[in-house]
Design an enzyme around this catalytic site. Sequence first.
Site, short mmCIF file in Angstrom:
data_model
loop_
_atom_site.label_atom_id
_atom_site.label_comp_id
_atom_site.label_asym_id
_atom_site.label_seq_id
_atom_site.Cartn_x
_atom_site.Cartn_y
_atom_site.Cartn_z
N THR A 152 0.81 -1.21 0.00
CA THR A 152 0.00 0.00 0.00
C THR A 152 0.85 1.27 0.00
OG1 THR A 152 -1.72 -1.21 1.18
CG2 THR A 152 -1.87 1.20 1.22
N GLU A 153 1.92 1.27 0.78
CA GLU A 153 2.74 2.47 0.92
C GLU A 153 3.60 2.76 -0.30
OE1 GLU A 153 2.81 4.80 3.11
OE2 GLU A 153 1.82 3.98 4.86
#
Length: 157
Positions: A10-11
């Site tokens: 996600t990051e």
Amino acid sequence: PTLVFAVVHTESYFNPKARSGVPAFGLMQLVPKSAGRDAYLYVYKIDTLLTPTYLYEPPNNVELGVAYFNILLTKYFKDVKDEQSKIYCAVAAYNTGAGNVARAFTGKTKLKPAVEKINAMKPDEVLGHLKKKLPYEETQKYVVNVTSRMKNYDEWK
């Protein structure tokens, strides 16, 4: 491991040279003056401001990202009784800070009253509440993305 992989996905989408506008750096997108500093102090007992070069190194970044999650789980949200609820709160706090998670439950940044409300809810209610009440749409989406992506990495348990 499922949580770490989902956060990295996600990051940074697994890009060790990822940089956000905040600026946050590396796989787990650590901000040097906040989470990076707190995690380094936690692990090494030295208070220092980390460089982007240090945070771009995957072993350093993942070590400190995991350490920061440990801080969130064992310090800020230690009194949340349900483990899944605790993880949901830590995921949200990783993106927006513990105070904003508290604000989603009580309108104020104090954790103790927020934890009392969290403990009165089932884990799916906590997640639903975070998705609707976190002060930033980005964090609402972040919680959904990380928690749904955890299923992709169940084989790493």
